[in-house]
Write a protein that holds these residues in place. Structure first.
Motif, PDB file in Angstrom:
ATOM      1  N   PHE A 159       0.845  -1.191   0.000  1.00  0.00           N
ATOM      2  CA  PHE A 159       0.000   0.000   0.000  1.00  0.00           C
ATOM      3  C   PHE A 159       0.887   1.250   0.000  1.00  0.00           C
ATOM      4  O   PHE A 159       0.851   2.064   0.923  1.00  0.00           O
ATOM      5  CB  PHE A 159      -0.944  -0.027   1.208  1.00  0.00           C
ATOM      6  N   GLN A 160       1.693   1.357  -1.056  1.00  0.00           N
ATOM      7  CA  GLN A 160       2.675   2.430  -1.148  1.00  0.00           C
ATOM      8  C   GLN A 160       2.021   3.805  -1.181  1.00  0.00           C
ATOM      9  O   GLN A 160       2.566   4.782  -0.671  1.00  0.00           O
ATOM     10  CB  GLN A 160       3.544   2.242  -2.393  1.00  0.00           C
ATOM     11  N   GLY A 161       0.841   3.902  -1.783  1.00  0.00           N
ATOM     12  CA  GLY A 161       0.150   5.187  -1.837  1.00  0.00           C
ATOM     13  C   GLY A 161      -0.164   5.720  -0.452  1.00  0.00           C
ATOM     14  O   GLY A 161       0.018   6.914  -0.171  1.00  0.00           O
ATOM     15  N   GLU A 162      -0.627   4.836   0.439  1.00  0.00           N
ATOM     16  CA  GLU A 162      -0.895   5.251   1.815  1.00  0.00           C
ATOM     17  C   GLU A 162       0.386   5.650   2.531  1.00  0.00           C
ATOM     18  O   GLU A 162       0.413   6.625   3.287  1.00  0.00           O
ATOM     19  CB  GLU A 162      -1.556   4.104   2.585  1.00  0.00           C
ATOM     20  N   VAL A 163       1.418   4.865   2.293  1.00  0.00           N
ATOM     21  CA  VAL A 163       2.709   5.149   2.937  1.00  0.00           C
ATOM     22  C   VAL A 163       3.187   6.544   2.565  1.00  0.00           C
ATOM     23  O   VAL A 163       3.645   7.318   3.416  1.00  0.00           O
ATOM     24  CB  VAL A 163       3.736   4.076   2.532  1.00  0.00           C
ATOM     25  N   ASP A 164       3.080   6.877   1.291  1.00  0.00           N
ATOM     26  CA  ASP A 164       3.517   8.205   0.835  1.00  0.00           C
ATOM     27  C   ASP A 164       2.613   9.296   1.384  1.00  0.00           C
ATOM     28  O   ASP A 164       3.089  10.343   1.851  1.00  0.00           O
ATOM     29  CB  ASP A 164       3.539   8.250  -0.694  1.00  0.00           C
ATOM     30  N   ALA A 165       1.312   9.073   1.332  1.00  0.00           N
ATOM     31  CA  ALA A 165       0.368  10.100   1.771  1.00  0.00           C
ATOM     32  C   ALA A 165       0.488  10.385   3.258  1.00  0.00           C
ATOM     33  O   ALA A 165       0.361  11.543   3.686  1.00  0.00           O
ATOM     34  CB  ALA A 165      -1.061   9.675   1.429  1.00  0.00           C
ATOM     35  N   ARG A 166       0.768   9.342   4.044  1.00  0.00           N
ATOM     36  CA  ARG A 166       0.849   9.519   5.495  1.00  0.00           C
ATOM     37  C   ARG A 166       2.289   9.703   5.957  1.00  0.00           C
ATOM     38  O   ARG A 166       2.563   9.748   7.151  1.00  0.00           O
ATOM     39  CB  ARG A 166       0.205   8.321   6.205  1.00  0.00           C
ATOM     40  N   GLU A 167       3.202   9.798   4.969  1.00  0.00           N
ATOM     41  CA  GLU A 167       4.620  10.052   5.235  1.00  0.00           C
ATOM     42  C   GLU A 167       5.206   9.028   6.199  1.00  0.00           C
ATOM     43  O   GLU A 167       5.905   9.364   7.155  1.00  0.00           O
ATOM     44  CB  GLU A 167       4.815  11.474   5.756  1.00  0.00           C
ATOM     45  N   VAL A 168       4.886   7.757   5.938  1.00  0.00           N
ATOM     46  CA  VAL A 168       5.448   6.654   6.722  1.00  0.00           C
ATOM     47  C   VAL A 168       6.804   6.303   6.119  1.00  0.00           C
ATOM     48  O   VAL A 168       6.889   5.845   4.987  1.00  0.00           O
ATOM     49  CB  VAL A 168       4.521   5.423   6.694  1.00  0.00           C
ATOM     50  N   MET A 169       7.870   6.522   6.871  1.00  0.00           N
ATOM     51  CA  MET A 169       9.212   6.271   6.367  1.00  0.00           C
ATOM     52  C   MET A 169      10.018   5.397   7.321  1.00  0.00           C
ATOM     53  O   MET A 169      11.226   5.311   7.241  1.00  0.00           O
ATOM     54  CB  MET A 169       9.930   7.594   6.096  1.00  0.00           C
ATOM     55  N   SER A 170       9.321   4.756   8.243  1.00  0.00           N
ATOM     56  CA  SER A 170       9.962   3.847   9.178  1.00  0.00           C
ATOM     57  C   SER A 170       8.906   2.871   9.684  1.00  0.00           C
ATOM     58  O   SER A 170       7.738   3.245   9.845  1.00  0.00           O
ATOM     59  CB  SER A 170      10.557   4.621  10.361  1.00  0.00           C
ATOM     60  N   VAL A 171       9.297   1.630   9.842  1.00  0.00           N
ATOM     61  CA  VAL A 171       8.352   0.634  10.354  1.00  0.00           C
ATOM     62  C   VAL A 171       8.927  -0.029  11.602  1.00  0.00           C
ATOM     63  O   VAL A 171      10.142  -0.093  11.767  1.00  0.00           O
ATOM     64  CB  VAL A 171       8.034  -0.441   9.291  1.00  0.00           C
ATOM     65  N   PRO A 172       8.042  -0.510  12.488  1.00  0.00           N
ATOM     66  CA  PRO A 172       6.592  -0.317  12.446  1.00  0.00           C
ATOM     67  C   PRO A 172       6.186   1.113  12.807  1.00  0.00           C
ATOM     68  O   PRO A 172       6.788   1.719  13.686  1.00  0.00           O
ATOM     69  CB  PRO A 172       6.083  -1.293  13.501  1.00  0.00           C
ATOM     70  N   THR A 173       5.186   1.627  12.104  1.00  0.00           N
ATOM     71  CA  THR A 173       4.586   2.920  12.421  1.00  0.00           C
ATOM     72  C   THR A 173       3.134   2.680  12.807  1.00  0.00           C
ATOM     73  O   THR A 173       2.395   2.016  12.070  1.00  0.00           O
ATOM     74  CB  THR A 173       4.668   3.882  11.231  1.00  0.00           C
ATOM     75  N   ILE A 174       2.745   3.210  13.960  1.00  0.00           N
ATOM     76  CA  ILE A 174       1.409   2.964  14.502  1.00  0.00           C
ATOM     77  C   ILE A 174       0.592   4.255  14.474  1.00  0.00           C
ATOM     78  O   ILE A 174       1.073   5.318  14.899  1.00  0.00           O
ATOM     79  CB  ILE A 174       1.487   2.456  15.954  1.00  0.00           C
ATOM     80  N   PHE A 175      -0.631   4.141  13.980  1.00  0.00           N
ATOM     81  CA  PHE A 175      -1.595   5.236  14.055  1.00  0.00           C
ATOM     82  C   PHE A 175      -2.719   4.825  15.005  1.00  0.00           C
ATOM     83  O   PHE A 175      -3.143   3.667  15.020  1.00  0.00           O
ATOM     84  CB  PHE A 175      -2.186   5.544  12.681  1.00  0.00           C
ATOM     85  N   LEU A 176      -3.185   5.786  15.804  1.00  0.00           N
ATOM     86  CA  LEU A 176      -4.312   5.569  16.705  1.00  0.00           C
ATOM     87  C   LEU A 176      -5.392   6.588  16.378  1.00  0.00           C
ATOM     88  O   LEU A 176      -5.133   7.801  16.421  1.00  0.00           O
ATOM     89  CB  LEU A 176      -3.880   5.699  18.162  1.00  0.00           C
TER      90      LEU A 176
END
Length: 529
Positions: A159-176
């Motif tokens: 889901f690269q589109g989500e990763v780019d849109a939410r600026e996820v550049m490290s894993v694990p990344t957690i959203f609440l």
């Protein structure tokens, strides 16, 4: 999708299901959906308690699937194919949704079940990340235990589109609840501590009431685990206070030089260490950060003050606080940490697929990182401060054979550049000519060695110029009754097997110190005789 051996193992596990499990698959006509359905059919065929239902255009990510059980409000979903490190997460989720009890402690389970409020968690992971399963498994269990908690585990590479849109550049990344919650490895205890605001206060009160120990180990890595086991086997009161049990081992991808074990992975070894320690009468206090060491006073007890305000006392101490990745220490590094600046190529590499990255460091770790990343990213520039690489020759030959790798030596990194939200480049100075050069890129992986976790000991225990604890051949520090072992000390060669040996030795030295300190003083007449 699953080979015969894996199906056989899976079938044995699924025999533990206590109730039906319904898998609700959200699919489209893409190849990944077809792969996911093949995986789900393999799972369904191993147990008559499992059913699979297909859904289209239901508003969920595709491909993804939810796990639930009729009559139970459980919200656990995997977006993508949880293979690699995450296959274990899938198996555990199936078992827990199917009523098989968790191995988590009764107190923790009750704490999770009693959490009030709505908690919608989303975790972005990569299949090569060894830290991600801990987070995925923790939040899946939480969603099974509490109907107010939901969790979606998302393969960031898919889901690269989500990763780019939410600026996820490290894993694990957690959203609440749609907002960033945290990044990096977290246990269920750590997550609950964030959600349950009174947990830290209750834990501090519990710790404050503990009696003094004979040996208190500060740190839960290989050295600390070994020290705890050796001390406990002497039958003396032993405690372990650790910020995270397992230490840096948890961040290690593959371990192939642990004598008698041909291959293992860091999290697996860390779990085995903790299990071994808990087989003895050891008081394990996890999630505890030490902030101050107070040498023994008139009562003969050394005190360790903790970040939560509590303190522990002991007749002897073994310091085994380990080390962490060293930072470059240049402008932009802190600002863009987890926004392009990374320290774990195995975890975060897949998020930079097809992009340009730099690796800082020409030792074994740096060259291995560059080799691994070259198979994922578009281009790798390896930047080394020295005039030549320091990695083993076999690694250098492999690196030089790769067409999408550039090697720059005699280069001092001076700045990490960014646009305010993510990394855009790197500046380095040519140490030979003095000229400054700029590299346009999207990621910087730092691999320049380790820094001992000893800042809290300054002014109390004698440290080397590098911040390592000075110890003698018995692990004794400059403070009586305080010993040290592992990567935080001056002992050379930071290796797991060496840390374990040093931890064992420090515990034996602490026990010897206790014997000598408690031995009665001989009468003058006896001494004269």
């Amino acid at each position: 999708m699953l080979d015969h051996d894996l199906k056989t193992q899976l079938k044995a596990y699924l025999e533990r299901l206590q109730r039906p499990v319904a898998i609700l698959a959200s699919v489209d006509d893409g190849e990944k959906s077809k792969e996911m359905l093949e995986l789900l059919e393999d799972i369904r065929s191993q147990s008559d308690r499992i059913t699979v239902e297909l859904r289209r255009d239901d508003g969920e990510r595709t491909p993804s699937f939810a796990l639930t059980s009729p009559g139970h409000d459980i919200q656990v979903r995997f977006a993508g194919l949880p293979m690699g490190h995450e296959f274990t997460s899938l198996v555990l989720a199936l078992l827990q949704v199917g009523g098989h009890p968790s191995k988590a402690g009764a107190e923790l389970i009750e704490q999770v079940a009693n959490l009030e409020g709505e908690f919608r968690f989303e975790t972005y992971y990569s299949l090569s990340c060894q830290n991600c399963p801990d987070v995925v498994q923790a939040l899946n269990l939480a969603a099974v235990l509490n109907p107010n908690i939901s969790h979606v585990a998302i393969d960031g590479a898919l889901f690269q589109g989500e990763v780019d849109a939410r600026e996820v550049m490290s894993v694990p990344t957690i959203f609440l609840n749609g907002e960033p919650f945290d990044q990096g490895r977290m246990t269920l205890e750590q997550i609950v501590a964030r959600l349950d605001t009174g947990a830290a206060r209750r834990e501090a009160a519990k710790i404050a009431n503990k009696d003094a120990f004979d040996v208190l180990v500060v740190g839960g890595g290989p050295a600390g685990a070994a020290a705890a086991i050796y001390a406990a086997r002497k039958g003396i009161r032993t405690g372990v206070a650790a910020e995270r049990f397992g230490g840096q081992v948890l961040d290690t991808m593959a371990i192939e030089n642990f004598i008698s074990v041909q291959h293992t992975e860091g999290p697996k070894l860390a779990a085995a260490l903790e299990q071994h320690v808990r087989e003895y009468d050891v008081d394990v206090m996890d999630l505890q950060r030490a902030t101050q060491l107070v040498p023994a006073g008139a009562d003969g007890l050394v005190e360790v003050k903790l970040e939560n305000g509590a303190s522990l006392k002991s007749r002897t101490i073994v310091l085994s606080t380990g080390a962490r990745w060293r930072q470059i220490g240049v402008p932009g590094e802190d600002r863009y940490r987890n926004k392009g600046v990374a320290y774990c190529p195995h975890c975060d590499g897949p998020l930079f697929k097809g992009k340009r990255v730099a690796v800082i460091g020409g030792g074994n770790s740096g060259v291995e990182a560059a080799i691994d990343l070259a198979g994922i990213v578009g281009h790798v520039t390896l930047v080394e401060f020295d005039a030549k690489l320091r990695a083993d020759e076999v690694l250098q030959r492999k690196l030089r054979s790769l067409k999408n790798v550039r090697i720059v030596v005699s280069a001092q990194t001076t700045e990490v550049l960014g646009d305010g939200s993510r990394v855009t480049g790197l500046v380095y100075k040519d140490r030979a000519g003095g000229d400054a050069h700029r590299i346009e890129l999207e990621g910087v992986f730092v691999q320049i060695g380790l820094l001992p976790n000893t800042e809290w000991l300054k002014g109390t225990v004698e440290l080397s110029p590098r911040g390592e604890i000075l110890v003698d051949d018995r692990g004794q520090t400059s403070v009586p009754g305080v010993f040290a072992a592992g990567d935080c000390t001056t002992v050379p060669y930071k290796q797991i097997v060496i840390a374990m040996g040093e931890g064992s030795k420090a515990a034996l030295a602490a026990f010897d110190h206790l014997i000598r300190a408690s031995a009665p003083v001989e009468p003058v007449e006896a001494q004269a005789a």
